[in-house]
Motif scaffolding. Sequence first.
Motif, PDB file in Angstrom:
ATOM      1  N   ASP A  27       0.692  -1.449   0.566  1.00 55.14           N
ATOM      2  CA  ASP A  27      -0.008  -0.333   0.293  1.00 55.14           C
ATOM      3  C   ASP A  27       0.878   0.847  -0.090  1.00 55.14           C
ATOM      4  O   ASP A  27       1.235   1.343   0.946  1.00 55.14           O
ATOM      5  CB  ASP A  27      -0.718  -0.016   1.173  1.00 55.14           C
ATOM      6  N   LEU A  28       0.861   2.172  -0.983  1.00 59.93           N
ATOM      7  CA  LEU A  28       1.446   3.541  -0.714  1.00 59.93           C
ATOM      8  C   LEU A  28       1.526   3.723   0.115  1.00 59.93           C
ATOM      9  O   LEU A  28       2.465   4.695   0.430  1.00 59.93           O
ATOM     10  CB  LEU A  28       0.719   3.911  -2.487  1.00 59.93           C
ATOM     11  N   GLU A  29       0.293   4.297   0.596  1.00 62.36           N
ATOM     12  CA  GLU A  29       0.617   5.109   2.117  1.00 62.36           C
ATOM     13  C   GLU A  29       1.121   3.850   3.346  1.00 62.36           C
ATOM     14  O   GLU A  29       1.265   5.124   5.013  1.00 62.36           O
ATOM     15  CB  GLU A  29      -0.870   5.494   2.478  1.00 62.36           C
ATOM     16  N   TYR A  30       1.498   3.007   3.505  1.00 57.60           N
ATOM     17  CA  TYR A  30       1.951   1.875   4.500  1.00 57.60           C
ATOM     18  C   TYR A  30       3.314   2.243   4.963  1.00 57.60           C
ATOM     19  O   TYR A  30       4.078   2.534   4.053  1.00 57.60           O
ATOM     20  CB  TYR A  30       1.856   0.647   3.828  1.00 57.60           C
ATOM     21  N   GLN A  31       3.253   2.911   6.360  1.00 56.86           N
ATOM     22  CA  GLN A  31       4.671   2.836   7.444  1.00 56.86           C
ATOM     23  C   GLN A  31       4.444   1.738   8.160  1.00 56.86           C
ATOM     24  O   GLN A  31       3.383   2.093   9.163  1.00 56.86           O
ATOM     25  CB  GLN A  31       5.166   4.073   7.024  1.00 56.86           C
ATOM     26  N   PHE A  32       5.620   0.876   8.307  1.00 58.45           N
ATOM     27  CA  PHE A  32       5.796   0.336   9.229  1.00 58.45           C
ATOM     28  C   PHE A  32       5.621   0.465  10.282  1.00 58.45           C
ATOM     29  O   PHE A  32       5.296   0.000  11.818  1.00 58.45           O
ATOM     30  CB  PHE A  32       7.037  -0.260   8.748  1.00 58.45           C
ATOM     31  N   GLU A  33       5.881   1.912  10.932  1.00 59.98           N
ATOM     32  CA  GLU A  33       6.680   2.913  11.874  1.00 59.98           C
ATOM     33  C   GLU A  33       4.653   3.314  12.676  1.00 59.98           C
ATOM     34  O   GLU A  33       4.041   3.703  13.591  1.00 59.98           O
ATOM     35  CB  GLU A  33       7.406   3.559  11.904  1.00 59.98           C
ATOM     36  N   ASP A  34       3.879   3.218  11.893  1.00 63.23           N
ATOM     37  CA  ASP A  34       2.595   3.657  12.265  1.00 63.23           C
ATOM     38  C   ASP A  34       1.237   2.973  12.314  1.00 63.23           C
ATOM     39  O   ASP A  34       1.137   3.117  12.819  1.00 63.23           O
ATOM     40  CB  ASP A  34       2.051   4.605  10.754  1.00 63.23           C
ATOM     41  N   TYR A  35       1.526   1.696  11.419  1.00 66.64           N
ATOM     42  CA  TYR A  35       1.063   0.308  13.268  1.00 66.64           C
ATOM     43  C   TYR A  35       1.935  -0.083  13.754  1.00 66.64           C
ATOM     44  O   TYR A  35       0.838  -0.795  14.827  1.00 66.64           O
ATOM     45  CB  TYR A  35       1.125  -0.250  11.681  1.00 66.64           C
TER      46      TYR A  35
END
Length: 197
Positions: free
Chosen positions: A116-124
């Motif tokens: 996903d283009l907006e996925y960032q590990f540290e956001d989750y």
Amino acid sequence: MRKILRTQAPECLQQAATDMTEKYVTTVSDPNTKARFRWPYKCYVLIRQKLLEMTQGRCAFCDGPFTGSPKTVEHFRPKSKYPYLAYMFDNLFPCCIACQAAKKDRFDEKLLRPDDLEYQFEDYFMLNLREGKLEPSLMASPEHQQRAKTSIDYYNLNMPERNVARINMREYFNLKRNSTSEHIDINDFDYRYFLSD
């Protein structure tokens, strides 16, 4: 679950996906016919190769190795429930047998996609370095925490063997990094999200 960049489908799939999908959907919708999903072998080899290039040869979900595990192709949205996506490249990920066996034929809209283009590990996620676990980030919104929890549960990302492997890989990585003045490429190691400081 490390972020990956989605590339284009191999040409063989681009050319044949529509026809293969149409045939499969027709077969699935006929109650008198047992639906059988098949890849054209040469095209499957190219698909798997392209997918593995996106993850540097690791599972898209746990970022672990395929040692002793077949390099399987995971239908993110299961083909049994979404037959029209069975041959769509954007629905395919390289997946180890442990992650695939845990998820089975299940799907939830909350599941995270590592491409996903907006996925960032540290956001989750956050790391529990002592226990080798992934945990929903305490800094994340309740929605993001739920998505992280769902992904951890569906792919069994905290199975005990995997937690031990992460701890061991981090120790090995730090040992290598501290014992040489040469550049260490994180892509030469498994569980890369667990190695970053």
